[in-house]
Design a protein around this motif. Structure first.
Motif, PDB file in Angstrom:
ATOM      1  N   CYS A  55      42.097  34.170  48.702  1.00  0.00           N
ATOM      2  CA  CYS A  55      41.133  33.713  47.686  1.00  0.00           C
ATOM      3  C   CYS A  55      40.381  32.529  48.262  1.00  0.00           C
ATOM      4  O   CYS A  55      40.970  31.475  48.541  1.00  0.00           O
ATOM      5  CB  CYS A  55      41.870  33.319  46.406  1.00  0.00           C
ATOM      6  SG  CYS A  55      42.756  34.698  45.684  1.00  0.00           S
ATOM      7  N   MET A  82      38.551  37.536  48.744  1.00  0.00           N
ATOM      8  CA  MET A  82      37.815  37.406  47.486  1.00  0.00           C
ATOM      9  C   MET A  82      37.085  36.065  47.514  1.00  0.00           C
ATOM     10  O   MET A  82      37.732  35.013  47.563  1.00  0.00           O
ATOM     11  CB  MET A  82      38.769  37.451  46.297  1.00  0.00           C
ATOM     12  CG  MET A  82      37.974  37.602  45.016  1.00  0.00           C
ATOM     13  SD  MET A  82      38.924  37.187  43.585  1.00  0.00           S
ATOM     14  CE  MET A  82      39.498  35.602  44.012  1.00  0.00           C
ATOM     15  N   PRO A  84      34.148  34.448  45.359  1.00  0.00           N
ATOM     16  CA  PRO A  84      33.161  34.614  44.289  1.00  0.00           C
ATOM     17  C   PRO A  84      31.924  33.734  44.435  1.00  0.00           C
ATOM     18  O   PRO A  84      30.896  34.037  43.849  1.00  0.00           O
ATOM     19  CB  PRO A  84      33.945  34.223  43.037  1.00  0.00           C
ATOM     20  CG  PRO A  84      35.095  33.429  43.517  1.00  0.00           C
ATOM     21  CD  PRO A  84      35.389  33.853  44.901  1.00  0.00           C
ATOM     22  N   ILE A 106      36.271  43.236  51.023  1.00  0.00           N
ATOM     23  CA  ILE A 106      35.957  42.205  50.027  1.00  0.00           C
ATOM     24  C   ILE A 106      36.425  42.706  48.656  1.00  0.00           C
ATOM     25  O   ILE A 106      36.167  43.859  48.297  1.00  0.00           O
ATOM     26  CB  ILE A 106      34.430  41.967  49.926  1.00  0.00           C
ATOM     27  CG1 ILE A 106      33.806  41.793  51.323  1.00  0.00           C
ATOM     28  CG2 ILE A 106      34.096  40.792  49.013  1.00  0.00           C
ATOM     29  CD1 ILE A 106      34.278  40.629  52.096  1.00  0.00           C
ATOM     30  N   GLU A 108      36.167  42.119  44.515  1.00  0.00           N
ATOM     31  CA  GLU A 108      35.409  41.449  43.440  1.00  0.00           C
ATOM     32  C   GLU A 108      36.394  40.875  42.417  1.00  0.00           C
ATOM     33  O   GLU A 108      37.500  41.408  42.272  1.00  0.00           O
ATOM     34  CB  GLU A 108      34.488  42.455  42.739  1.00  0.00           C
ATOM     35  CG  GLU A 108      33.469  43.121  43.639  1.00  0.00           C
ATOM     36  CD  GLU A 108      32.470  42.147  44.222  1.00  0.00           C
ATOM     37  OE1 GLU A 108      32.186  41.120  43.568  1.00  0.00           O
ATOM     38  OE2 GLU A 108      31.977  42.413  45.334  1.00  0.00           O
ATOM     39  N   ILE A 109      35.949  39.838  41.686  1.00  0.00           N
ATOM     40  CA  ILE A 109      36.848  39.231  40.686  1.00  0.00           C
ATOM     41  C   ILE A 109      37.341  40.281  39.688  1.00  0.00           C
ATOM     42  O   ILE A 109      38.495  40.260  39.280  1.00  0.00           O
ATOM     43  CB  ILE A 109      36.144  38.117  39.890  1.00  0.00           C
ATOM     44  CG1 ILE A 109      35.765  36.977  40.807  1.00  0.00           C
ATOM     45  CG2 ILE A 109      37.053  37.587  38.793  1.00  0.00           C
ATOM     46  CD1 ILE A 109      35.239  35.770  40.058  1.00  0.00           C
ATOM     47  N   ASP A 111      38.129  43.170  40.079  1.00  0.00           N
ATOM     48  CA  ASP A 111      39.213  44.011  40.621  1.00  0.00           C
ATOM     49  C   ASP A 111      40.440  43.198  41.024  1.00  0.00           C
ATOM     50  O   ASP A 111      41.383  43.745  41.610  1.00  0.00           O
ATOM     51  CB  ASP A 111      38.705  44.788  41.849  1.00  0.00           C
ATOM     52  CG  ASP A 111      37.560  45.698  41.476  1.00  0.00           C
ATOM     53  OD1 ASP A 111      37.600  46.246  40.356  1.00  0.00           O
ATOM     54  OD2 ASP A 111      36.627  45.832  42.283  1.00  0.00           O
TER      55      ASP A 111
END
Ligand SMILES: NC(=O)C1=CN([C@@H]2O[C@H](COP(=O)(O)OP(=O)(O)OC[C@H]3O[C@@H](n4cnc5c(N)ncnc54)[C@H](O)[C@@H]3O)[C@@H](O)[C@H]2O)[C@@H](O)CC1
Length: 176
Positions: A55, A82, A84, A106, A108-109, A111
């Motif tokens: 993250c 990840m 964002p 990558i 996504e938030i 997921d």
């Protein structure tokens, strides 16, 4: 082992990158990220912990995480990223390009919750000493999900401890 507080960590970085010491940002970032990857490979062998979710935050701590992802990939892990809120700095763009060359996926938030189900270890590279409480979106939802998981979380600067400790203390003060 001694632990540096936020002020001392900032001072150490300024000293290291001064004319007197001569280090540069990329060099320190490489060392930080490589150390995280090495520590993970020692504690969580890839044979049973190959799925690592990193993250990545918007500052240089996120850069440490991107370096760690690259080394973990070279070590034979299957890292995912990840991020964002990607920063626009050239250093960050270069690190992302290197990860892209290694085909690091990558996430996504949206997921994130699903991805955590197949994750063996999370690397929290969200915030370092640039963090200022309170946490803002989209990081609130990420930290909430990470706080609920029982998956091991590795970090060079644990955002969860930092943010939740500060929030808990502020809450305790507000109700007393
Ligand atoms: N000299 C350096 O700056 C080095 C830093 N390194 C790493 O970088 C870290 C410090 O980097 P930075 O100064 O970029 O700081 P951070 O990595 O903590 O990131 C700061 C960013 O987070 C955002 N942010 C801060 N608080 C927030 C909140 N509550 N909610 C949402 N967003 C928030 C800020 O807007 C800023 O974009 C260190 O702790 C270390 O891990 C290492 O890479 C080595 C060299």
């Amino acid at each position: 082992m001694s632990i540096l507080n936020q002020r001392d960590a900032i001072k150490l970085d300024i000293d290291l990158m001064s004319d007197k010491c001569g280090f540069v940002l990329e060099q320190l970032m490489e060392l930080a990220g490589f150390s995280v990857a090495q520590a993970i490979s020692k504690v969580y062998p890839k044979e049973s912990n190959s799925n690592i979710l990193l993250c990545i935050g918007p500052g240089n701590n996120g850069g440490d995480g991107l370096v760690a992802a690259r080394h973990l990939s070279h070590f034979g892990y299957k890292p995912k990223l990840m991020y964002p809120k990607p920063p626009k700095s050239q250093v960050f763009r270069n690190l992302l390009q290197q990860c892209s060359q290694l085909d690091i996926p990558i996430v996504e938030i949206l997921d994130l919750e699903k991805c955590l189900k197949d994750t063996n270890v999370v690397v929290d590279a969200l915030f370092g000493f640039g963090f200022k409480s309170p946490v803002r979106e989209p990081f609130v939802q990420i930290l909430d999900l990470l706080a609920k998981t029982s998956i091991p979380i590795a970090s060079s600067n644990p955002s969860l401890i930092l943010t939740y400790l500060i929030s808990t203390i502020l809450y305790a003060i507000s109700v007393t």
